[in-house]
Design a protein around this motif. Structure first.
Motif, mmCIF file in Angstrom:
data_model
loop_
_atom_site.group_PDB
_atom_site.id
_atom_site.type_symbol
_atom_site.label_atom_id
_atom_site.label_comp_id
_atom_site.label_asym_id
_atom_site.label_seq_id
_atom_site.Cartn_x
_atom_site.Cartn_y
_atom_site.Cartn_z
ATOM 1 N N CYS A 123 0.854 -1.201 0.000
ATOM 2 C CA CYS A 123 0.000 0.000 0.000
ATOM 3 C C CYS A 123 0.887 1.248 0.000
ATOM 4 C CB CYS A 123 -0.927 0.000 1.211
ATOM 5 S SG CYS A 123 -2.264 -1.205 1.127
ATOM 6 N N GLY A 124 1.976 1.199 0.765
ATOM 7 C CA GLY A 124 2.915 2.315 0.775
ATOM 8 C C GLY A 124 3.596 2.512 -0.570
ATOM 9 N N VAL A 125 3.932 1.414 -1.228
ATOM 10 C CA VAL A 125 4.559 1.483 -2.552
ATOM 11 C C VAL A 125 3.621 2.179 -3.537
ATOM 12 C CG1 VAL A 125 5.283 0.088 -4.545
ATOM 13 C CG2 VAL A 125 6.072 -0.520 -2.238
ATOM 14 N N LEU A 126 2.374 1.745 -3.596
ATOM 15 C CA LEU A 126 1.438 2.357 -4.537
ATOM 16 C C LEU A 126 1.106 3.799 -4.166
ATOM 17 C CD1 LEU A 126 1.109 -0.562 -5.679
ATOM 18 C CD2 LEU A 126 -1.190 0.153 -6.264
ATOM 19 N N THR A 127 1.053 4.093 -2.886
ATOM 20 C CA THR A 127 0.802 5.466 -2.465
ATOM 21 C C THR A 127 1.974 6.360 -2.852
ATOM 22 O OG1 THR A 127 -0.578 4.716 -0.631
ATOM 23 C CG2 THR A 127 0.301 6.936 -0.479
ATOM 24 N N SER A 128 3.188 5.884 -2.600
ATOM 25 C CA SER A 128 4.375 6.673 -2.881
ATOM 26 C C SER A 128 4.593 6.885 -4.377
ATOM 27 C CB SER A 128 5.593 5.962 -2.270
ATOM 28 O OG SER A 128 6.770 6.669 -2.545
ATOM 29 N N TRP A 129 4.631 5.786 -5.111
ATOM 30 C CA TRP A 129 4.936 5.883 -6.538
ATOM 31 C C TRP A 129 3.726 6.264 -7.380
ATOM 32 C CZ3 TRP A 129 9.702 6.379 -8.093
ATOM 33 C CH2 TRP A 129 10.720 5.928 -7.257
ATOM 34 N N GLY A 130 2.532 5.839 -6.954
ATOM 35 C CA GLY A 130 1.326 6.169 -7.712
ATOM 36 C C GLY A 130 0.767 7.525 -7.345
ATOM 37 N N ALA A 131 0.241 7.633 -6.116
ATOM 38 C CA ALA A 131 -0.420 8.876 -5.693
ATOM 39 C C ALA A 131 0.542 10.059 -5.692
ATOM 40 C CB ALA A 131 -1.047 8.695 -4.312
ATOM 41 N N ALA A 132 1.726 9.880 -5.098
ATOM 42 C CA ALA A 132 2.661 10.999 -4.983
ATOM 43 C C ALA A 132 3.409 11.263 -6.285
ATOM 44 C CB ALA A 132 3.647 10.744 -3.843
ATOM 45 N N CYS A 133 4.141 10.279 -6.782
ATOM 46 C CA CYS A 133 5.018 10.490 -7.931
ATOM 47 C C CYS A 133 4.238 10.730 -9.223
ATOM 48 C CB CYS A 133 5.956 9.300 -8.075
ATOM 49 S SG CYS A 133 7.248 9.527 -9.314
ATOM 50 N N LEU A 134 3.310 9.830 -9.537
ATOM 51 C CA LEU A 134 2.511 10.013 -10.755
ATOM 52 C C LEU A 134 1.403 11.034 -10.554
ATOM 53 C CD1 LEU A 134 2.070 6.300 -11.945
ATOM 54 C CD2 LEU A 134 3.574 8.043 -12.957
ATOM 55 N N GLY A 135 0.625 10.844 -9.491
ATOM 56 C CA GLY A 135 -0.559 11.676 -9.274
ATOM 57 C C GLY A 135 -0.269 13.073 -8.785
ATOM 58 N N GLY A 136 0.917 13.290 -8.225
ATOM 59 C CA GLY A 136 1.256 14.616 -7.721
ATOM 60 C C GLY A 136 0.538 14.961 -6.424
ATOM 61 N N GLU A 137 0.016 13.955 -5.740
ATOM 62 C CA GLU A 137 -0.718 14.183 -4.503
ATOM 63 C C GLU A 137 0.241 14.335 -3.321
ATOM 64 O OE1 GLU A 137 -3.559 11.004 -3.997
ATOM 65 O OE2 GLU A 137 -4.278 11.210 -6.062
ATOM 66 N N GLU A 138 -0.192 15.101 -2.335
ATOM 67 C CA GLU A 138 0.572 15.249 -1.090
ATOM 68 C C GLU A 138 0.410 13.963 -0.288
ATOM 69 O OE1 GLU A 138 2.953 17.196 1.662
ATOM 70 O OE2 GLU A 138 2.296 18.026 -0.250
ATOM 71 N N VAL A 139 1.502 13.289 -0.027
ATOM 72 C CA VAL A 139 1.470 11.998 0.654
ATOM 73 C C VAL A 139 2.496 12.006 1.776
ATOM 74 C CG1 VAL A 139 2.006 9.543 0.372
ATOM 75 C CG2 VAL A 139 0.685 10.723 -1.378
ATOM 76 N N ARG A 140 2.105 11.475 2.909
ATOM 77 C CA ARG A 140 3.048 11.241 4.008
ATOM 78 C C ARG A 140 3.180 9.733 4.159
ATOM 79 N NH1 ARG A 140 3.973 15.956 6.751
ATOM 80 N NH2 ARG A 140 2.329 17.508 6.604
ATOM 81 N N ARG A 141 4.408 9.286 4.231
ATOM 82 C CA ARG A 141 4.657 7.851 4.341
ATOM 83 C C ARG A 141 5.794 7.606 5.319
ATOM 84 N NH1 ARG A 141 7.337 3.930 -0.252
ATOM 85 N NH2 ARG A 141 7.001 1.965 0.858
ATOM 86 N N HIS A 142 5.603 6.655 6.189
ATOM 87 C CA HIS A 142 6.668 6.230 7.097
ATOM 88 C C HIS A 142 6.977 4.781 6.747
ATOM 89 C CE1 HIS A 142 8.664 5.094 10.880
ATOM 90 N NE2 HIS A 142 9.139 6.320 10.768
ATOM 91 N N ARG A 143 7.892 4.606 5.812
ATOM 92 C CA ARG A 143 8.199 3.299 5.232
ATOM 93 C C ARG A 143 8.561 2.252 6.285
ATOM 94 N NH1 ARG A 143 12.479 0.495 3.008
ATOM 95 N NH2 ARG A 143 12.024 -0.542 1.029
ATOM 96 N N THR A 166 -1.552 8.193 -13.844
ATOM 97 C CA THR A 166 -0.715 8.275 -15.041
ATOM 98 C C THR A 166 -1.147 9.443 -15.910
ATOM 99 O OG1 THR A 166 -0.380 5.887 -14.984
ATOM 100 C CG2 THR A 166 0.100 7.004 -17.064
ATOM 101 N N THR A 167 -2.439 9.589 -16.092
ATOM 102 C CA THR A 167 -2.965 10.714 -16.865
ATOM 103 C C THR A 167 -2.541 12.039 -16.242
ATOM 104 O OG1 THR A 167 -4.847 9.426 -17.652
ATOM 105 C CG2 THR A 167 -5.093 11.823 -17.683
ATOM 106 N N ALA A 168 -2.598 12.131 -14.917
ATOM 107 C CA ALA A 168 -2.189 13.359 -14.229
ATOM 108 C C ALA A 168 -0.716 13.670 -14.502
ATOM 109 C CB ALA A 168 -2.445 13.235 -12.730
ATOM 110 N N ALA A 169 0.130 12.655 -14.440
ATOM 111 C CA ALA A 169 1.565 12.868 -14.693
ATOM 112 C C ALA A 169 1.807 13.311 -16.131
ATOM 113 C CB ALA A 169 2.351 11.595 -14.386
ATOM 114 N N LEU A 170 1.127 12.680 -17.062
ATOM 115 C CA LEU A 170 1.307 13.042 -18.467
ATOM 116 C C LEU A 170 0.815 14.463 -18.734
ATOM 117 C CD1 LEU A 170 0.283 9.640 -20.100
ATOM 118 C CD2 LEU A 170 2.591 10.624 -19.969
ATOM 119 N N ARG A 171 -0.269 14.858 -18.111
ATOM 120 C CA ARG A 171 -0.778 16.232 -18.281
ATOM 121 C C ARG A 171 0.189 17.255 -17.688
ATOM 122 N NH1 ARG A 171 -6.917 14.812 -17.255
ATOM 123 N NH2 ARG A 171 -7.474 14.436 -19.421
ATOM 124 N N ARG A 172 0.750 16.948 -16.505
ATOM 125 C CA ARG A 172 1.694 17.864 -15.869
ATOM 126 C C ARG A 172 3.003 17.923 -16.639
ATOM 127 N NH1 ARG A 172 0.856 14.849 -11.507
ATOM 128 N NH2 ARG A 172 3.060 14.287 -11.380
#
Length: 170
Positions: free
Chosen positions: A61-81, A109-115
């Motif tokens: 869940c942390g992997v998808l939040t970090s790489w998906g929501a944060a990196c691709l989606g550009g969302e503000e994410v806090r993670r304590h791995r 992915t769409t968000a990252a491509l648009r940005r």
């Protein structure tokens, strides 16, 4: 913006990998009392430490939040791995959360491509700035990384299951 790579990653996650993760958790007894879902094949502090199935699902869940929501989606994410590996709570809600996160991969992915750029993944051990400097941190690479991490950890879970179930049969 549709991405064929994102659609393929989403399909593999939702039709192959996540059902296999659920099957392993079920074989370990799921969230029932006295199950093996929070057992580790090796002891904490051993020379070769391992994770429980529950901790591994939480980590994914942390992997998808970090790489998906944060990196691709550009969302503000806090993670304590590090805390992901100590998780001992209910696993079924984490599996549901993982499925919901996987369903968001195409939108992220769409968000990252648009940005036209990737945001920094939250709480990752990966050398992100070195990859940026080398030009290897791309949308396609992040999608492959997500798929790689989930598939790798599924393999870890399968070995964990095999070891724990064989130990119980002795």
């Amino acid at each position: 913006m549709d991405s064929p790579t994102s659609a393929a990653v989403h399909l593999i996650l939702t039709t192959e990998l996540l059902p296999a993760l659920r099957a392993v958790v079920t074989e370990l007894g799921g969230d029932g009392p006295g199950t093996l879902v929070h057992s580790r094949p090796t002891a904490v502090g051993s020379a070769h430490p391992t994770n429980s199935a529950g901790a591994t699902v939480r980590h994914l869940c942390g992997v998808l939040t970090s790489w998906g929501a944060a990196c691709l989606g550009g969302e503000e994410v806090r993670r304590h791995r590090e805390s992901e590996f100590a998780y001992d709570g209910p696993v079924e809600p984490e599996l549901d959360r993982l499925s919901a996160l996987a369903d968001r991969v195409p939108d992220w992915t769409t968000a990252a491509l648009r940005r036209g750029e990737l945001a920094h993944p939250a709480g990752t051990a990966f050398p992100v700035e070195r990859a940026r400097a080398a030009g290897t941190l791309t949308v396609e690479w992040v999608l492959a990384h997500i798929l790689h991490d989930v598939a790798t950890h599924l393999g870890h879970l399968e070995v964990t299951r095999d070891v724990l179930l064989s130990a119980g049969s002795r």
